[in-house]
Design a protein around this motif. Sequence first.
Motif, PDB file in Angstrom:
ATOM      1  N   GLN A  38      68.161  41.019   9.165  1.00 54.58           N
ATOM      2  CA  GLN A  38      69.275  41.966   9.080  1.00 54.58           C
ATOM      3  C   GLN A  38      68.796  43.381   9.381  1.00 54.58           C
ATOM      4  O   GLN A  38      69.384  44.089  10.213  1.00 54.58           O
ATOM      5  CB  GLN A  38      69.904  41.925   7.680  1.00 54.58           C
ATOM      6  N   GLY A  39      67.744  43.793   8.679  1.00 57.63           N
ATOM      7  CA  GLY A  39      67.227  45.147   8.889  1.00 57.63           C
ATOM      8  C   GLY A  39      66.756  45.369  10.308  1.00 57.63           C
ATOM      9  O   GLY A  39      66.994  46.435  10.897  1.00 57.63           O
ATOM     10  N   ASP A  40      66.089  44.365  10.880  1.00 57.44           N
ATOM     11  CA  ASP A  40      65.615  44.489  12.264  1.00 57.44           C
ATOM     12  C   ASP A  40      66.784  44.670  13.232  1.00 57.44           C
ATOM     13  O   ASP A  40      66.727  45.490  14.158  1.00 57.44           O
ATOM     14  CB  ASP A  40      64.817  43.240  12.659  1.00 57.44           C
ATOM     15  N   THR A 478      77.719  39.737  15.941  1.00 57.99           N
ATOM     16  CA  THR A 478      78.970  39.732  15.181  1.00 57.99           C
ATOM     17  C   THR A 478      78.859  40.616  13.951  1.00 57.99           C
ATOM     18  O   THR A 478      79.753  41.421  13.659  1.00 57.99           O
ATOM     19  CB  THR A 478      79.321  38.294  14.756  1.00 57.99           C
ATOM     20  N   LEU A 479      77.761  40.484  13.205  1.00 58.04           N
ATOM     21  CA  LEU A 479      77.566  41.276  11.994  1.00 58.04           C
ATOM     22  C   LEU A 479      77.568  42.764  12.304  1.00 58.04           C
ATOM     23  O   LEU A 479      78.252  43.557  11.633  1.00 58.04           O
ATOM     24  CB  LEU A 479      76.255  40.872  11.330  1.00 58.04           C
ATOM     25  N   ILE A 480      76.824  43.171  13.308  1.00 57.24           N
ATOM     26  CA  ILE A 480      76.719  44.600  13.625  1.00 57.24           C
ATOM     27  C   ILE A 480      78.046  45.139  14.117  1.00 57.24           C
ATOM     28  O   ILE A 480      78.478  46.236  13.721  1.00 57.24           O
ATOM     29  CB  ILE A 480      75.604  44.820  14.667  1.00 57.24           C
ATOM     30  N   SER A 481      78.738  44.385  14.950  1.00 58.80           N
ATOM     31  CA  SER A 481      80.031  44.832  15.469  1.00 58.80           C
ATOM     32  C   SER A 481      81.036  45.035  14.341  1.00 58.80           C
ATOM     33  O   SER A 481      81.748  46.053  14.299  1.00 58.80           O
ATOM     34  CB  SER A 481      80.561  43.812  16.476  1.00 58.80           C
ATOM     35  N   LEU A 482      81.107  44.093  13.406  1.00 52.70           N
ATOM     36  CA  LEU A 482      82.051  44.216  12.293  1.00 52.70           C
ATOM     37  C   LEU A 482      81.706  45.402  11.399  1.00 52.70           C
ATOM     38  O   LEU A 482      82.599  46.129  10.932  1.00 52.70           O
ATOM     39  CB  LEU A 482      82.068  42.928  11.479  1.00 52.70           C
TER      40      LEU A 482
END
Length: 493
Positions: A38-40, A478-482
């Motif tokens: 996640q952090g990366d 998807t995670l970053i976009s949301l």
Amino acid sequence: MDQLNALKRSGEGPLRRKLSIGIIALSQIPDDPRVRRQGDAFTRAGWDVVGIGLAGSKSSPPSWPIRDETDLPLPAPVGQVEENKSDPLPKFLPDGLTTGQKLIRLATAPDQLYFAVRKRACAVAVKLGLKSPDIAAIVRRTARVTGLSWTRRQTLRRLGQVRYVLRMQAPRLLPHTAESAFWRLNSRFDDLYRLGMEHRPDIWLANDWTALPIARRLARQSGAILVYDTHELAADEYTERLQWRLLHRPVTVAIEGDCMKEAQLVTCVSDGIADRLQELYGLKKRPIVIRNTPSYQEMPFRPVGERIEVLYHGIVSPGRGLEACIASVAKWRPEFRLTIRGPVSPEYRSHLEARIAENRVGDRVRLVPPVPMTDLVREANAFDIGLFALPDHSRHNRFALPNKFFEYTMAGLALCVSDLPEMARLLKQYDLGVLFAGMEPETIAAAINSFNRESIEHHKRRSLEAARDLNWQKESETLISLCEQLVDTNRKS
């Protein structure tokens, strides 16, 4: 000038403040595959990232900063501490208490006793000129010592257990008591919270339910966005254990259900978990599935050698089918060998060694130390088959889609895994290997023996092809976009 002011107000254009996220996990973050990824991912996307976790990691640190309990500010030496009116932990045994009152307080407030002992240990350590890591070690040892006689300790221990049971049962009737119970479960919760107070990111991302109340409190105080990522099905994680169902599940369910109401985004690792969470908590929006895939690494195809090497890697602990796997080895064809790699307690290692000896497979089964998280895939590439036997005794296991499934795939191994819905669906979709139903040694052995060199090499090639789809670069988009959308909306409002 008017145009520049407009850009500032809108949060757009060249003057836009950099996006930021705080990631909280009750784990050693450099060793935690999902949290580290996640952090990366957010770092690569240009976000400011800070991790809040536990000390003691074995892997090299990532490029983004991580705070742990060794970074907590230390108290002034004894005799130089000024009274802090806002201190939530007042003097543990105030002057004027009778011996009986002191005993009652010791029995009914073990959590405050821990903090009182830890605070005194810190002060003494500072006076001795010790450094943070040394102080943390001394504090953990000192906090276990209360100075009471054995008889008193046992009496107070029993009284404390009664109080603990009552506290853990209260959320069944009074759900609002769950948060109070949560903060008393583990002193490290307070440590992570105090570390988080030093940061004001746009988003607080809680990894698993044990970080959720901490992230919610921090988000409330700073007006940040709360995001929740659950790696497990926490409400059903240990339902095969009666003690867990009676004692711990009420707090877990109450905490998770209440905090998720305030989370603007909920993510999980499989479709089965997403459906169960929506059903259990009556969520209006189904959680978003972000699978637990590793970052893409191009691995070479390795032909099968004279010996066929089977690998289990991951946490080595009860409940992972390792006893059944070891017992099955005696029934494998002679060319197969099993390696079990991962962190293990001395007691459980001795237990597994006894099972290896009992089944007379000492020349075919190896227990080897873990490798750093960043080396898992590369080290796994030296093997031929990835093995995982998971008992189908709970929804948690049924809906599991673990790291190792994707790590085996990324490493280019043929897979031999339990026939559980989430793993079975992907294995069949990509033709990755063989499924087996049940945990009997004979069943596992039959699955292993169904492989031949040609089929293993076929599935190994299919895994390398599937890895181009099943990787973190694709999942994290998807995670970053949301999260970007949430921050943009929050800043505009």
